[in-house]
Structures are given as structure tokens and as C-alpha cells.
Design a protein around this motif. Structure first.
Motif, PDB file in Angstrom:
ATOM      1  N   LYS A  93       0.650  -1.299   0.485  1.00 35.07           N
ATOM      2  CA  LYS A  93       0.225  -0.284  -0.269  1.00 35.07           C
ATOM      3  C   LYS A  93       1.092   1.312  -0.339  1.00 35.07           C
ATOM      4  O   LYS A  93       2.228   1.142   0.009  1.00 35.07           O
ATOM      5  N   LYS A  94       0.413   2.388  -0.446  1.00 37.05           N
ATOM      6  CA  LYS A  94       0.919   3.603   0.314  1.00 37.05           C
ATOM      7  C   LYS A  94       2.201   4.113   0.625  1.00 37.05           C
ATOM      8  O   LYS A  94       1.601   3.698   2.146  1.00 37.05           O
ATOM      9  N   PHE A  95       3.342   4.414   0.911  1.00 38.10           N
ATOM     10  CA  PHE A  95       3.699   4.378   1.903  1.00 38.10           C
ATOM     11  C   PHE A  95       4.178   5.451   2.760  1.00 38.10           C
ATOM     12  O   PHE A  95       3.772   6.824   1.810  1.00 38.10           O
ATOM     13  N   ASP A  96       3.912   5.906   3.872  1.00 39.53           N
ATOM     14  CA  ASP A  96       3.766   6.941   4.360  1.00 39.53           C
ATOM     15  C   ASP A  96       5.217   7.241   5.520  1.00 39.53           C
ATOM     16  O   ASP A  96       5.168   6.699   5.437  1.00 39.53           O
ATOM     17  N   GLY A  98       4.955   8.647   8.273  1.00 43.03           N
ATOM     18  CA  GLY A  98       4.288   8.287   9.725  1.00 43.03           C
ATOM     19  C   GLY A  98       4.307   6.596  10.318  1.00 43.03           C
ATOM     20  O   GLY A  98       4.541   6.482  11.046  1.00 43.03           O
ATOM     21  N   GLN A  99       4.552   5.484   8.768  1.00 40.46           N
ATOM     22  CA  GLN A  99       4.990   4.768   8.872  1.00 40.46           C
ATOM     23  C   GLN A  99       6.990   4.343   9.265  1.00 40.46           C
ATOM     24  O   GLN A  99       6.988   3.088  10.337  1.00 40.46           O
ATOM     25  N   PHE A 100       7.224   4.684   8.525  1.00 37.56           N
ATOM     26  CA  PHE A 100       8.885   4.895   8.838  1.00 37.56           C
ATOM     27  C   PHE A 100       8.763   4.898  10.164  1.00 37.56           C
ATOM     28  O   PHE A 100       9.729   4.147  11.149  1.00 37.56           O
ATOM     29  N   ARG A 101       7.610   6.008  10.674  1.00 37.18           N
ATOM     30  CA  ARG A 101       8.343   6.537  12.141  1.00 37.18           C
ATOM     31  C   ARG A 101       7.922   5.698  13.339  1.00 37.18           C
ATOM     32  O   ARG A 101       8.224   5.148  14.359  1.00 37.18           O
ATOM     33  N   MET A 102       7.172   4.638  12.853  1.00 44.75           N
ATOM     34  CA  MET A 102       6.748   3.949  13.478  1.00 44.75           C
ATOM     35  C   MET A 102       7.343   2.907  14.004  1.00 44.75           C
ATOM     36  O   MET A 102       7.262   1.824  15.050  1.00 44.75           O
ATOM     37  N   PHE A 103       8.556   2.304  12.688  1.00 47.55           N
ATOM     38  CA  PHE A 103       8.577   1.404  12.920  1.00 47.55           C
ATOM     39  C   PHE A 103       9.891   1.096  12.651  1.00 47.55           C
ATOM     40  O   PHE A 103      11.099   0.598  12.720  1.00 47.55           O
ATOM     41  N   ALA A 202       1.799  -2.640  16.053  1.00 47.88           N
ATOM     42  CA  ALA A 202       2.667  -1.468  15.010  1.00 47.88           C
ATOM     43  C   ALA A 202       1.800  -2.084  13.548  1.00 47.88           C
ATOM     44  O   ALA A 202       0.654  -1.077  13.159  1.00 47.88           O
ATOM     45  N   VAL A 203       1.167  -3.598  13.564  1.00 53.50           N
ATOM     46  CA  VAL A 203       0.692  -4.070  12.621  1.00 53.50           C
ATOM     47  C   VAL A 203      -0.543  -3.901  11.927  1.00 53.50           C
ATOM     48  O   VAL A 203      -1.111  -3.988  11.101  1.00 53.50           O
ATOM     49  N   VAL A 204      -1.167  -3.833  13.433  1.00 53.64           N
ATOM     50  CA  VAL A 204      -2.946  -3.573  13.685  1.00 53.64           C
ATOM     51  C   VAL A 204      -3.350  -2.336  13.640  1.00 53.64           C
ATOM     52  O   VAL A 204      -3.926  -1.388  12.813  1.00 53.64           O
ATOM     53  N   THR A 205      -1.939  -1.111  13.449  1.00 52.44           N
ATOM     54  CA  THR A 205      -1.973  -0.227  13.457  1.00 52.44           C
ATOM     55  C   THR A 205      -2.116   0.744  12.161  1.00 52.44           C
ATOM     56  O   THR A 205      -2.600   1.850  12.280  1.00 52.44           O
ATOM     57  N   VAL A 206      -0.693   0.359  11.764  1.00 55.95           N
ATOM     58  CA  VAL A 206      -0.698   0.729  10.141  1.00 55.95           C
ATOM     59  C   VAL A 206      -1.043   0.345   9.468  1.00 55.95           C
ATOM     60  O   VAL A 206      -1.511  -0.742   9.395  1.00 55.95           O
ATOM     61  N   ASP A 207      -1.972   0.878   8.319  1.00 55.80           N
ATOM     62  CA  ASP A 207      -2.364   0.703   6.881  1.00 55.80           C
ATOM     63  C   ASP A 207      -1.277   0.285   5.982  1.00 55.80           C
ATOM     64  O   ASP A 207      -1.004   0.925   4.908  1.00 55.80           O
ATOM     65  N   GLN A 208      -0.651  -1.194   6.093  1.00 60.62           N
ATOM     66  CA  GLN A 208       0.557  -1.265   5.076  1.00 60.62           C
ATOM     67  C   GLN A 208       0.141  -2.987   5.263  1.00 60.62           C
ATOM     68  O   GLN A 208      -0.030  -3.796   6.117  1.00 60.62           O
ATOM     69  N   SER A 209       0.580  -3.244   3.638  1.00 59.20           N
ATOM     70  CA  SER A 209       0.481  -4.661   3.984  1.00 59.20           C
ATOM     71  C   SER A 209       1.784  -6.078   4.818  1.00 59.20           C
ATOM     72  O   SER A 209       2.925  -4.888   5.200  1.00 59.20           O
TER      73      SER A 209
END
Length: 241
Positions: A93-96, A98-103, A202-209
Motif C-alpha cells: 500500500k502507499k507508504f508515508d 508516519g509508517q517509517f517513524r512507527m517502525f 504496530a501491524v494492526v495500527t498501520v495500514d500496510q501489507s
């Protein structure tokens, strides 16, 4: 089955011809399909896990620059994920930002897990590595219980207790015991447990595959590996005892 019922084969065949065809309910069909999928993926997962441990142990023995090795492995992971996405095998899915900060935090734990594994593997047997991973799974389950309220059945609790008791018996009689190796594997266990519990949240919080998360973690790991490698100056494994 026929003998147990006391009937004959001819009678069973006749009854089958006269009775209407039986159709499975949709739930049963879906369950069979799901079971078939698991029957394919679990052996592949087991095979890849065993191969990874064996190859990492070989690499740790033969390749004396652990950070360069980790950088190569993670880079290849990114490239293979990108190839799978381009071929339509995987999806992201589209990266942003926020996803990088969370991980960022789990990536530090992820890199720590990889580094401690490479440092520990030359000193312990593959069987010891498997025992430590089994104990790690039990500890993750305990964290799941206290942090996320996961409930386990009595049989599951008994199974985990047996794993822990078996690990204690194994470690007390480990013929290849090495203090340095056990210290590295203990550190590896801590990194693994922390990483798994954080990633579950994090996985259930972030909208990413799953493949997208793998790409994020491996991309973030590259600068961390470069920094660690420069700081440690690719210290040979034997000097870390």
C-alpha cells in the motif's frame, strides 16, 4: 467402516446410487480450502526457517564481516520484495512518513536480533538455536497475555510449560555449551520478544501489507547497520569473547 457396520460392499454401492448427492456446506468447503493452503505454506515455512538457520550458521563461520553480511541480506530482501511486487506476486500500500517513524524502534530490535544471531551462531549448535527460539515463542505468548489480554486454553498452557521444562533439561545437558554463545542467544531472545510484541501492536495500527512492512524495516535497517559497522569497525567475532 463397512465391516464395522456389518453391511456388504454391494449394499453400500446400491444405497449410494439411490441416495441423492451430498453437497458440502459453503463453510466446510471454505475450511477445506483454508486447510489445503496451510498444508502447503507450513512445510514451506519450516523448510525456509531451517535453511535460514543453517545458512546463517555457515555464513557466520565463513564470512567474518557480520555487518556487511547483514547489509547484503537486507538489501537482497528489499530487491526480492520489489521484484515480487513488480510481478504481481506481492502487493504494497502507499507508504508515508508516519509508517517509517512507527517502525524505527522495532527496526533497532530487528537489527539487534540479526546481529546477536550472527555473533551467537558460531558458538552454539543449531539445536540450541531452535531451543532458544521455542523459549522465545513462549515468552511472546506471555507478553501477549499481559499486554494484549490474549487468553490461552489449558492445553496450550500445558504445551508451553512442557517446552520450557524441555528447554531447561536440554540446557542442563548441552554438550556444546558455550557461555559466550548463550549470552548472545539470550540477547537475541530479548530482541526477538520485544520486536514481536511491538510489531503486533504496530501491524494492526498501520495500514500496510506484510511485504510493505518488511520493506520499511529493511530500508530503515540499512543506515543502522552502516552506523554499527562503522562504530565496531567490523570487529571479528573472535575478538568479542
Amino acid at each position: 467402516h463397512i465391516l464395522a457396520l456389518g453391511g456388504s460392499a454391494e449394499r453400500m454401492k446400491k444405497d449410494d446410487l439411490e441416495s441423492p448427492p451430498v453437497s458440502l456446506p459453503p463453510a466446510s468447503v471454505a475450511g477445506s480450502s483454508q486447510g489445503a493452503k496451510y498444508a502447503v505454506w507450513f512445510p514451506l515455512f519450516t523448510l525456509s526457517s531451517v535453511a535460514m538457520v543453517l545458512l546463517n550458521k555457515y555464513s557466520a563461520h565463513e564470512f567474518r564481516s557480520p555487518y556487511a553480511l547483514l547489509g547484503f541480506q537486507n538489501t537482497m530482501t528489499i530487491l526480492l520484495n520489489a521484484l515480487g511486487v513488480s510481478l504481481g506476486i506481492f502487493s504494497v500500500k502507499k507508504f508515508d512518513a508516519g509508517q517509517f517513524r512507527m517502525f524505527v524502534l522495532p527496526t533497532f530490535l530487528f537489527v539487534g536480533m540479526l546481529i546477536t544471531s550472527l555473533y551467537g551462531l558460531p558458538y552454539v549448535s543449531v539445536a540450541t538455536t531452535v531451543v532458544f527460539r521455542a523459549v522465545s515463542t513462549c515468552l511472546v505468548a506471555c507478553g501477549d497475555y499481559f499486554c494484549f489480554g490474549k487468553r490461552f486454553s489449558r492445553d496450550e498452557v500445558v504445551a508451553m510449560a512442557l517446552v520450557l521444562v524441555g528447554a531447561q533439561i536440554y540446557s542442563a545437558n548441552d554438550l556444546s555449551y558455550h557461555m559466550v554463545g548463550y549470552r548472545w542467544m539470550l540477547a537475541n531472545t530479548c530482541c526477538f520478544v520485544g520486536s514481536q510484541l511491538y510489531e503486533k501492536w504496530a501491524v494492526v495500527t498501520v495500514d500496510q501489507s506484510a511485504v510493505g512492512i518488511s520493506c520499511i524495516q529493511n530500508l530503515l535497517s540499512l543506515p543502522i547497520i552502516v552506523i554499527f559497522g562503522g562504530y565496531m569497525a567490523e570487529t571479528p567475532l573472535e575478538k568479542l569473547e
